[in-house]
Scaffold this active site. Structure first.
Site, PDB file in Angstrom:
ATOM      1  CG  ASP A 329      -1.776   1.168   1.284  1.00  0.00           C
ATOM      2  OD1 ASP A 329      -2.441   1.552   0.303  1.00  0.00           O
ATOM      3  OD2 ASP A 329      -1.616   1.886   2.363  1.00  0.00           O
ATOM      4  CG  ASP A 617      -1.791   2.270   6.608  1.00  0.00           C
ATOM      5  OD1 ASP A 617      -2.356   1.878   5.681  1.00  0.00           O
ATOM      6  OD2 ASP A 617      -1.351   3.530   6.892  1.00  0.00           O
ATOM      7  CG  ASP A 621      -4.366  -1.577   3.030  1.00  0.00           C
ATOM      8  OD1 ASP A 621      -4.489  -1.539   1.882  1.00  0.00           O
ATOM      9  OD2 ASP A 621      -3.706  -0.663   3.518  1.00  0.00           O
TER      10      ASP A 621
END
Length: 884
Positions: A329, A617, A621
């Site tokens: 990410d 985070d 996700d």
């Protein structure tokens, strides 16, 4: 209900569909709907008790074999054997429970994130209720600082900004509005008339209607994806499972053959042959392997914890070592999740922000600070990330921010709104006049300019100056920088009516700033190291394409101009699974993606046999973190949801820590491989010894002998091999990938020849003891021979442990005594082996006799031969590898 998305439906349609009106629901109706829809809460994750986990360990075939062995030993009077076997089984079960991950925390963490209370319109008046009592059709109010309690369709919006990074990956709060949207298939971040559960209101206020609650919300949908995701099997678990199957077949075949031949010969009773078969099974099972693997992994987790990588699931340590793909990410992982001023356009020059110090009388600095709603708190800055970045820049440059705010208090303002995209504030000056400070979008601000300040002088605003400013704005935007323009003017009196028309005109241009959520400084080097280790880094983000591409170029994930390596979620939706599976290797950056896209990307690489690590985070996700072979959460910025779905958490949120963890993972696998080579070659030697003893009609080693060697003589050195120092150039090798196993790299052939060698040497010692006995009595000679075989089999494995420090390297080059734990393990294991023979009282327990110096000399000479022969074989192996 209409299948049309709520963001496309006019408010009138939603009111009709949900049977609601502007006065809110009646309490009685709300209670009925609560019965119909259920509480506005997420499902709890089911967990298993420690007792259930403990008993689950006894389903393993090898454990069942040991339990049968203990039962037979107890019935035949071999109580010591039975107790030792049961002790082994219980210890293995305890270690197995230790390996189990903690109860799944992701769903519960999602629930804990929910807003505790909500302000809702009921019975015509606003009330505060628990958020889990909200139902579709409720009308809710939102203010800055609130957590959105359910999925809302906005009815009214006043300068509302909502931070949705946990859902979308975008670090900048989204400006919301209530108008109906017409575009199809909008990503969550583009649904400007919707506010989603668990997102944060950073600015403004709004009223919205609840259109989804609980598991029907976007967060609930993610929770469902986490719930439905299958637990991935790590390469370590797959290898151990395959190893168990291979050993099972080996055990059954050997035990059946020996039992059958013994019964056909008719020289032994049924019980004796059964015990012989059990002895062979015990010899084939590496009883200490589960403990060794667990301890090696646990020690690896301790080393990683010291380097800020916290492992939640033990097999994840080794999985990192086989990683082919790291799908990361962007926001908060590759970047700092903190807007930062990077460029300044002032005095007709574009300069880097950090080396530039704006003077105290700079109007650009003053407007950046004054036209700003940031609150300076004891523990930092609070407010919109874009605005806090402006204040933080000036604080970093030692600008007297507090003094300016004290000297120039705000006396009037025109708040920001999304239509005109400007904000203006009014502040008194020492001469009795007033400073009007304006900031906003460059395109809108330029319409209101009449002059430009250059090096302290005010000059008329001309078309060439306008073109230059617009060109600079465009250049900054192509670099994915968020651009704000600043202007001011001095007025004698504050207008009677303060609004955009009376205040935001005849402005003097002060400058522009370019801001970005910057990459973490250590990540670019980490990307280089990952690529050199054969690992491919990917960026997966909910951010816009241009921003994602710019950051990816800066980090070295893609080369500049490599547009083809970037794909958006919308483009991904237009691609079938079959097409995407073919083209997945073409893309390194995924922009504007939804949670299901992330899972799809992970799955596509897994179909290619790749081991995928996913970092993240946010709530968005979590499904991909769980679907990946190893999910890596962020300890500081990460939500509890992402941590709960992860196998490993980075305590420092440092992407570079992953590279350290990969090296540790490779070391762990290499050391487990060494331990397995050592254990299985030892077990093969034991099986061969027992098999040939049975075939030759010799007295055979008892199960207690084999268990003592396996648990003490084998296990301690094997554990010590698990903490061997890292071999050179371990990060120069390509990832092993999913198809590799513990037998690759010459390990299988080494197990075979070394096991045959161990068995052959042990049988030779037994034959020498029988052929050239110390005692005349046949019974004593056989007892001595059995003792010497037992001692040789144990001692030969201690010498062989030195061979196992490297698969092909000479023990004289890998460091004979570098590993202090290994040295102590050898000494202790030898002492425990010698104790069974030399300490009075142990003879009867272990069915052995005392040996004299001559007999010990034969045992030591034979055992030392193991090192000599293996060193010779390794020498020729290395020559062959160099020539290949």
């Amino acid at each position: 209900m209409s299948k049309q998305p709520k963001y496309q439906q006019p408010l009138e349609t939603i009111y009709q569909e949900l049977k609601a009106d502007e006065r809110g629901l009646q309490q009685s109706e709300a209670s009925q709907r609560l019965e119909q829809y259920g509480h506005n809460a997420l499902n709890q994750q089911k967990t298993t008790s420690m007792l259930q986990k403990f008993f689950a360990q006894f389903k393993d075939f090898m454990i069942i074999v040991l339990l049968v062995a203990a039962l037979i030993a107890a019935f035949t009077g071999e109580v010591v054997d039975a107790v030792i076997i049961l002790l082994v089984v219980v210890l293995n079960a305890v270690f197995g429970v230790f390996q189990e991950s903690k109860a799944e925390e992701a769903i519960n963490a999602l629930k804990e994130m929910a807003a505790p209370d909500a302000t809702v319109l009921r019975d015509g008046e606003f009330k505060t209720v628990k958020s889990d009592e909200l139902v579709p059709g409720d009308i809710v109010t939102l203010e800055a600082g609130d957590i959105v309690p359910a999925d809302l369709r906005l009815i009214e919006s006043a300068s509302l900004k909502v931070e949705e990074s946990a859902l979308t990956g975008e670090s900048v709060p989204v400006e919301k509005q209530a108008e109906t949207l017409t575009a199809d298939d909008l990503a969550i971040g583009d649904r400007l008339n919707m506010a989603y559960m668990n997102s944060n209101v950073t600015y403004g206020r709004a009223t919205g209607m609840v259109v989804a609650t609980g598991m029907q919300t976007e967060v609930g949908r993610i929770a469902g994806m986490i719930e439905a995701a299958d637990e991935t099997t790590t390469p370590l678990q797959a290898n151990l499972t395959q190893l168990g199957k291979s050993l099972t077949i080996l055990i059954l075949v050997i035990a059946a053959v020996v039992f059958g031949i013994g019964m056909l010969r008719g020289s032994e009773s049924l019980i004796n042959m059964l015990l012989t078969a059990i002895s062979l099974a015990v010899a084939a099972i590496p009883e200490g392997l589960p403990a060794i693997v667990t301890i090696t992994l646990a020690l690896g987790t301790q080393r990683m914890a010291k380097r800020h990588a916290l492992v939640r699931k033990l097999p994840a340590v080794e999985t990192l070592g086989s990683t082919d793909i790291i799908a990361s990410d962007k926001t908060g992982t590759l970047t700092q999740n903190k807007m930062t001023v990077e460029k300044l356009y002032v005095n007709q020059e574009l300069v880097d922000a950090r080396p530039t110090h704006l003077p105290t009388d700079s109007h650009l600095a003053q407007v950046m600070i004054l036209s700003n709603d940031t609150k300076i708190m004891a523990d930092g800055l609070a407010g919109d990330p874009t605005e806090t970045a402006l204040v933080q820049y000036n604080l970093d440059q030692d600008y007297p921010v507090d003094q300016l705010l004290t000297d120039r208090p705000r006396v009037s303002e025109v708040p920001f709104d999304s239509e005109r995209k400007l904000m203006s504030t009014v502040h008194p000056l020492d001469n009795g006049k007033f400073l009007v400070a304006v900031k906003g979008a460059p395109d809108e601000l330029l319409k209101r300019l009449t002059a430009v300040e250059i090096n302290g002088e005010v000059t008329p605003f001309t078309k060439p100056l306008r073109d230059q400013i617009l060109a600079t704005n465009h250049d900054l935007a192509t670099q994915a920088l968020r651009v704000l323009a600043f202007a001011y003017k001095i007025i004698d009196v504050i207008p009677t009516t303060v609004n955009s028309e009376t205040l935001e005109n005849d402005l003097i241009f002060a400058g522009m700033v370019g801001m970005i959520d910057p990459e973490r400084p250590e990540v670019a080097q980490a990307v280089v190291e990952a690529k050199s280790a054969g690992i491919r880094p990917l960026m997966i983000t909910g951010d816009h394409r241009d921003t994602a591409e710019a950051i990816a170029v800066r980090l070295g994930i893609i080369d500049e101009g490599d547009d083809a390596a970037v794909i958006t979620g919308a483009e991904l939706d237009d691609m079938s699974d079959a097409d995407f599976d073919k083209k997945v290797s073409d893309y390194s950056v995924y922009a504007r993606v939804a949670p299901e896209h992330k899972v799809r990307i992970v799955n596509a690489w897994q179909k290619r046999g790749k081991v995928v690590a996913m970092t993240g985070d946010g709530v968005n996700d979590a499904p991909a973190l769980k679907a990946a072979d190893i999910g890596i959460g962020m300890g500081i910025t990460g939500t509890e949801v992402s941590k709960g779905a992860s196998d490993m958490v980075l305590a420092d949120d440092n992407f570079a820590t992953i590279v350290v963890a990969v090296e540790e993972g490779r070391k762990v696998f290499a050391n487990i491989q060494k331990a397995i080579q050592y254990l299985l070659s030892a077990n093969l030697g034991e099986v061969l010894t027992l098999f040939m003893m049975t075939m030759l009609g010799w007295q055979i080693l008892a199960p207690v002998h084999i268990l003592w060697i396996n648990l003490v003589t084998d296990t301690l050195p094997a554990i010590a091999l698990g903490v061997e120092p890292t071999e050179k150039n371990i990060m120069a090798n390509k990832p092993r990938g999913r198809n590799s196993n513990f037998f690759s790299g010459g390990v299988f052939s080494s197990i075979i020849y070394q096991g045959l060698l161990e068995g052959g040497i042990t049988l030779l010692v037994y034959w020498l003891a029988i052929t050239y006995p110390v005692h005349a009595s046949a019974s004593l000679a056989h007892a001595d021979a059995l003792t010497m075989a037992f001692a040789t089999l144990g001692l030969i494995q201690l010498f062989h442990a030195f061979n196992s420090k490297s698969i092909h390297g000479s023990l004289f080059t890998v460091g004979l005594f570098r590993n202090k734990f290994f040295n102590w393990a050898i000494l202790i294991a030898f002492a425990l082996l010698a104790m069974t023979i030399m300490v009075p009282g142990f003879n009867s327990l272990f069915h052995v006799t005392h040996l004299d110096a001559y007999q010990w000399g034969i045992v030591f000479a034979a055992s030392l031969a193991m090192i000599v022969v293996v060193e010779i074989v390794k020498f020729f192996q290395r020559r062959h590898l160099r020539q290949a």
